[in-house]
Design an enzyme around this catalytic site. Structure first.
Site, PDB file in Angstrom:
ATOM      1  N   HIS A  22     -10.279   4.430  20.067  1.00 17.58           N
ATOM      2  CA  HIS A  22      -9.645   3.908  21.280  1.00 17.58           C
ATOM      3  C   HIS A  22      -8.996   5.110  21.952  1.00 17.58           C
ATOM      4  O   HIS A  22      -8.548   6.031  21.266  1.00 17.58           O
ATOM      5  CB  HIS A  22      -8.491   2.950  20.977  1.00 17.58           C
ATOM      6  CG  HIS A  22      -8.837   1.702  20.243  1.00 17.58           C
ATOM      7  ND1 HIS A  22      -8.947   1.644  18.884  1.00 17.58           N
ATOM      8  CD2 HIS A  22      -9.045   0.437  20.699  1.00 17.58           C
ATOM      9  CE1 HIS A  22      -9.230   0.399  18.526  1.00 17.58           C
ATOM     10  NE2 HIS A  22      -9.303  -0.347  19.601  1.00 17.58           N
ATOM     11  N   ASP A  69      -5.839   6.182  20.323  1.00 20.58           N
ATOM     12  CA  ASP A  69      -5.890   6.764  18.961  1.00 20.58           C
ATOM     13  C   ASP A  69      -5.963   8.276  19.028  1.00 20.58           C
ATOM     14  O   ASP A  69      -5.505   8.959  18.122  1.00 20.58           O
ATOM     15  CB  ASP A  69      -7.156   6.334  18.200  1.00 20.58           C
ATOM     16  CG  ASP A  69      -7.373   4.855  18.191  1.00 20.58           C
ATOM     17  OD1 ASP A  69      -6.378   4.124  18.205  1.00 20.58           O
ATOM     18  OD2 ASP A  69      -8.551   4.436  18.163  1.00 20.58           O
TER      19      ASP A  69
HETATM   20  C1  XLS Z   1      -9.486  -5.984  16.458  1.00 25.10           C
HETATM   21  C2  XLS Z   1     -10.733  -5.349  16.802  1.00 25.10           C
HETATM   22  C3  XLS Z   1     -10.630  -3.943  17.390  1.00 25.10           C
HETATM   23  C4  XLS Z   1     -11.894  -3.540  18.076  1.00 25.10           C
HETATM   24  C5  XLS Z   1     -11.751  -2.358  18.964  1.00 25.10           C
HETATM   25  O1  XLS Z   1      -9.437  -6.990  15.780  1.00 25.10           O
HETATM   26  O2  XLS Z   1     -11.550  -5.344  15.661  1.00 25.10           O
HETATM   27  O3  XLS Z   1     -10.246  -3.043  16.413  1.00 25.10           O
HETATM   28  O4  XLS Z   1     -12.923  -3.268  17.173  1.00 25.10           O
HETATM   29  O5  XLS Z   1     -10.773  -2.547  19.926  1.00 25.10           O
END
Ligand code: XLS
Ligand code: CA
Ligand code: CA
Length: 437
Positions: free
Chosen positions: A99, A102
């Site tokens: 993300h 991150d």
């Molecule tokens: C949350 C999601 C998230 C997505 C990416 O539950 O899994 O991590 O994969 O935003």
């Protein structure tokens, strides 16, 4: 600087090895059905769970830290890049997902945030060319900040829609700059708590509008990656709009977006929707919509999104069975959207966790490949449906017979006796394949 000094590259040592820092089943160069394991299993590290998650849960804050952290946020983000690439190199993981938040800290303004992203992306890019590690997908976090309290693209506040679009635009630019093979949309706050204050029709129209704009922007900048939507039924909202694969596919078709998007299926989201992981993969496969996978698992005793590392060979066998029948995942891969438990406070645990996940998928791949090679379920299923190859079956399928014709047939011929579905026998064969692979 070396970040994980006590750990050397993780190698395959075979199933008899008792070295916890070695692969027992994942043998990257072993050929299965004409492709190496590392081609079948495009493993990816999730930047967030591995490098920005510190063990917090609903009842307590961080339970661990990384020894290179505790400096200023930008320096921290830089160190994180080097630590992440060292980790992936040692783990033999060739992809990562991220993300925006991150990789770089949010600034005071959007402009400052974007500058931070550019600065860190440049370092990531140089580490990518040094190591050959690639970006599986990028995404934006349009759920964590307080401005998303009413949703992102589904917010009642149109300025939040604009901000979301701006964030996505930048995250897509960076993903393209890093050669990302996909871009993911997970609508963390795209859902509702109560219909008493929600205009669902308007919110769904707005969600579709945003996705349409994203698809147009992709074309405009020449981004070649696949756009993926990740279904999840609940958490954080009570009812997420992207509930499950069937809901998302229906939504995409309603708004004419089915050619622009595929799906990213997460194991734990499947089980939260009361489906099996295999079911969600299967629904995507038969609709030509299977894009990528978030590899993790839930916990049958906990009703929430636990994001555990996958260690259940039964599930990975059935998942790989669907993936192989799909002819692989194309631009997609297997992203460990998985985190170590709160009490796993040692950095070594990150290695043990990924080893467990990779070995579990490798075993699943081997068992699934054998099942396919031997045509075990395929032959059974073909035989089970053989009546559809009869004159009657073919007429129905081709639309050459109507209700009156079918009534005439039923009156004259009745029904032939049914045969056993043989579920227990098939489950026993499945176990045999899992044990013996
Ligand atoms: C949350 C999601 C998230 C997505 C990416 O539950 O899994 O991590 O994969 O935003
Ligand atoms: Ca996910
Ligand atoms: Ca999850």
């Amino acid at each position: 600087m070396e970040y994980f000094k006590d750990i050397k590259k993780i190698n395959y040592e075979g199933s008899k090895s008792n070295n916890p820092l070695a692969f027992k089943f994942y043998n990257p160069d072993e050929v299965i059905l004409g492709k190496t394991m590392k081609e079948h299993l495009k493993f990816s590290m999730a930047y967030w769970h591995t490098f920005t998650y510190f063990g917090g849960d609903q009842f307590g804050g961080a339970s661990k830290s990384h020894h290179w952290d505790n400096q200023d946020p930008i320096k921290n983000a830089e160190n994180r890049v080097y630590a992440a690439f060292e980790f992936m190199e040692k783990m033999q993981i060739n992809y990562f997902c991220f993300h925006d938040v991150d990789i770089a800290p949010r600034g005071e303004t959007l402009e400052e945030t974007n500058k931070n992203l550019d600065r860190i992306a440049a370092i990531i890019k140089s580490e990518m060319s040094r190591t050959g590690i690639k970006c599986l997908w990028g995404t934006t976090n349009a759920f964590g900040d307080a401005k998303f309290v009413h949703g992102a693209s589904t917010s009642c506040n149109s300025t939040v829609f604009a901000y979301t679009a701006a964030q996505i635009k930048k995250a897509m630019d960076i993903t393209m700059e890093l050669g990302g093979e996909n871009y993911v949309f997970w609508g963390g706050r795209e859902g509702y708590e109560t219909l008493l204050n929600t205009d669902t029709e308007m919110e769904l129209d707005h969600l579709a509008m945003l996705l349409k704009m994203a698809a147009e922007y992709k074309k405009k900048i020449g981004f070649k990656g696949t756009l993926l939507i990740e279904p999840k039924p609940k958490e954080p909202t009570k009812h997420q709009y992207d509930f499950d694969a069937a809901t998302v596919m229906g939504f995409l078709r309603k708004y004419g977006l089915e050619k622009d998007y595929k799906l990213n299926i997460e194991a734990n989201h499947a089980t939260l929707a009361q489906h099996t992981f295999m079911h969600e993969l299967n629904m995507c496969r038969i609709n030509g919509m299977l894009g990528s996978v978030d590899a993790n698992m839930g916990d049958p005793l906990l009703g929430w999104d636990t994001d555990r590392f996958p260690t259940n060979v039964y599930d990975t066998t059935l998942a790989m069975y669907e993936i192989l029948q799909n002819g692989g995942l194309g631009t997609g891969g297997l992203n460990f959207d998985s985190k170590v438990r709160r009490a796993s406070i040692d950095e070594k645990d990150l290695f043990y966790a990924h080893i467990a996940g990779m070995d579990t998928f490798a075993w699943g791949l081997k068992a699934a490949a054998k099942l396919i090679e031997d045509g075990v379920f395929k032959d059974f299923i073909e035989n089970k449906y053989r009546s559809w190859k009869s004159e009657l079956g073919l007429k129905i399928e081709k639309g050459e017979i109507d209700f009156e014709g079918l009534e005439k047939y039923a009156l004259e011929n009745g029904v032939t006796p049914n045969e056993s579905g043989r579920q227990e026998m098939l489950e026993s064969i499945l176990n045999q394949y899992i044990y013996n692979c």
